[in-house]
Design a protein around this motif. Structure first.
Motif, PDB file in Angstrom:
ATOM      1  N   GLY A 145       0.818  -1.209   0.000  1.00 60.93           N
ATOM      2  CA  GLY A 145       0.000   0.000   0.000  1.00 60.93           C
ATOM      3  C   GLY A 145       0.851   1.258   0.000  1.00 60.93           C
ATOM      4  O   GLY A 145       0.501   2.265  -0.634  1.00 60.93           O
ATOM      5  N   TYR A 159       0.734   4.300  -2.527  1.00 59.21           N
ATOM      6  CA  TYR A 159       0.463   5.649  -2.024  1.00 59.21           C
ATOM      7  C   TYR A 159       1.523   6.648  -2.479  1.00 59.21           C
ATOM      8  O   TYR A 159       1.228   7.825  -2.691  1.00 59.21           O
ATOM      9  N   HIS A 215      -0.439  -5.878  -3.895  1.00 61.21           N
ATOM     10  CA  HIS A 215      -1.634  -5.477  -3.159  1.00 61.21           C
ATOM     11  C   HIS A 215      -2.873  -6.198  -3.685  1.00 61.21           C
ATOM     12  O   HIS A 215      -3.686  -6.711  -2.902  1.00 61.21           O
ATOM     13  N   SER A 223     -11.524  -2.123   5.549  1.00 59.39           N
ATOM     14  CA  SER A 223     -10.432  -2.059   4.568  1.00 59.39           C
ATOM     15  C   SER A 223     -10.806  -2.778   3.279  1.00 59.39           C
ATOM     16  O   SER A 223     -10.490  -2.316   2.180  1.00 59.39           O
ATOM     17  N   GLY A 266     -11.335  -0.751   0.026  1.00 59.02           N
ATOM     18  CA  GLY A 266     -10.376  -1.171  -0.991  1.00 59.02           C
ATOM     19  C   GLY A 266     -11.052  -1.529  -2.302  1.00 59.02           C
ATOM     20  O   GLY A 266     -10.585  -1.151  -3.388  1.00 59.02           O
ATOM     21  N   ARG A 268     -10.881   6.503  -0.295  1.00 59.11           N
ATOM     22  CA  ARG A 268      -9.417   6.411  -0.216  1.00 59.11           C
ATOM     23  C   ARG A 268      -8.909   6.959   1.114  1.00 59.11           C
ATOM     24  O   ARG A 268      -7.966   6.419   1.701  1.00 59.11           O
ATOM     25  N   HIS A 290      -9.596   4.350   3.704  1.00 56.17           N
ATOM     26  CA  HIS A 290      -8.652   3.247   3.511  1.00 56.17           C
ATOM     27  C   HIS A 290      -7.298   3.596   4.128  1.00 56.17           C
ATOM     28  O   HIS A 290      -6.661   2.756   4.778  1.00 56.17           O
ATOM     29  N   THR A 340      -5.422   2.037   7.641  1.00 57.62           N
ATOM     30  CA  THR A 340      -4.045   1.529   7.619  1.00 57.62           C
ATOM     31  C   THR A 340      -3.236   2.109   8.771  1.00 57.62           C
ATOM     32  O   THR A 340      -2.476   1.393   9.436  1.00 57.62           O
TER      33      THR A 340
END
Length: 231
Positions: free
Chosen positions: A30, A34, A74, A149, A153, A176, A179, A183
């Motif tokens: 992730g 990102y 992912h 998630s 996701g 997003r 999400h 995390t």
């Protein structure tokens, strides 16, 4: 006198330890994704206090220019993460382990007492079963976070195919954000969890591996005077 007592079933131990590397891979991949669009900051009145993440962080972990690699990992391991989570939830529900796991009406009050005890403000700990009140709340929350998630996701993975889900999540950008926040929540949970495991000691950690813990049982007291009179 010491005795061995069963604590954690095999299925719960396996799903726990399988989830550990899976979640690690998901967080790592992730980050690779990102990096390509790292727009989130903590900004107040035009001044940025926190930026996720500084360039030195990316460079230290060799993250830049690995977007395709991150997406590949992912989107592959998310299925294993999801299936492992579903299997855990189904087993917990069918086996009755949920009775030990879910918070009850006293959990939030007792969780505060657990916190005071852990901070050495209160000497006596509240009564607990397999899990204390704070653990019940935390472990239930992490299950809900896992579901969140997966849903967020999917909403950002296939926003057209799952447009209804993306809409329920508040749109692509909000999904997003959720999400990303989830995390960060995993990282925070992991740090607290490791500290708690260390403080709980080897016996508790061993039970998550072997399924058994060593408990101390009180030996029955023998009244010698009474026995002599009866004889």
């Amino acid at each position: 006198m010491k005795a061995i007592k069963e604590k954690h079933p095999l299925v719960m131990r396996w799903t726990h330890w399988i989830n550990f590397p899976l979640l690690g891979i998901m967080i790592w991949s992730g980050l690779l994704i990102y990096w390509a669009n790292d727009v989130y900051t903590v900004t107040i009145f035009g001044h940025t206090f926190v930026r996720f993440f500084p360039q030195w962080f990316y460079d230290a972990l060799h993250i830049p220019q690995r977007l395709s690699e991150g997406m590949a990992f992912h989107f592959l391991f998310m299925w294993f993460f999801t299936l492992n989570g579903i299997f855990y939830v189904l087993y917990t529900a069918i086996s009755g382990e949920w009775r030990h796991l879910l918070p009850n009406k006293h959990s939030f009050k007792e969780a505060w007492l657990v916190l005071l005890h852990d901070l050495h403000i209160k000497k006596t700990a509240p009564p607990q079963g397999k899990y204390n009140a704070a653990q019940r709340i935390a472990y239930t929350a992490i299950i809900l976070m896992g579901a969140g998630s997966v849903l967020t996701g999917l909403a950002i993975y296939k926003p057209v195919q799952f447009n209804w889900l993306t809409w329920l999540m508040g749109g692509y950008h909000l999904a997003r954000i959720w999400h990303f926040v989830l995390t960060l929540g995993y990282v925070f949970f992991f740090l607290v969890h490791v500290i708690q495991v260390v403080l709980a000691g080897w016996n508790n950690f061993r039970s998550v591996i072997s399924g058994f813990e060593v408990i101390r049982q009180h030996e029955p007291k023998i009244n010698i005077e009474t026995d002599e009179k009866e004889s």
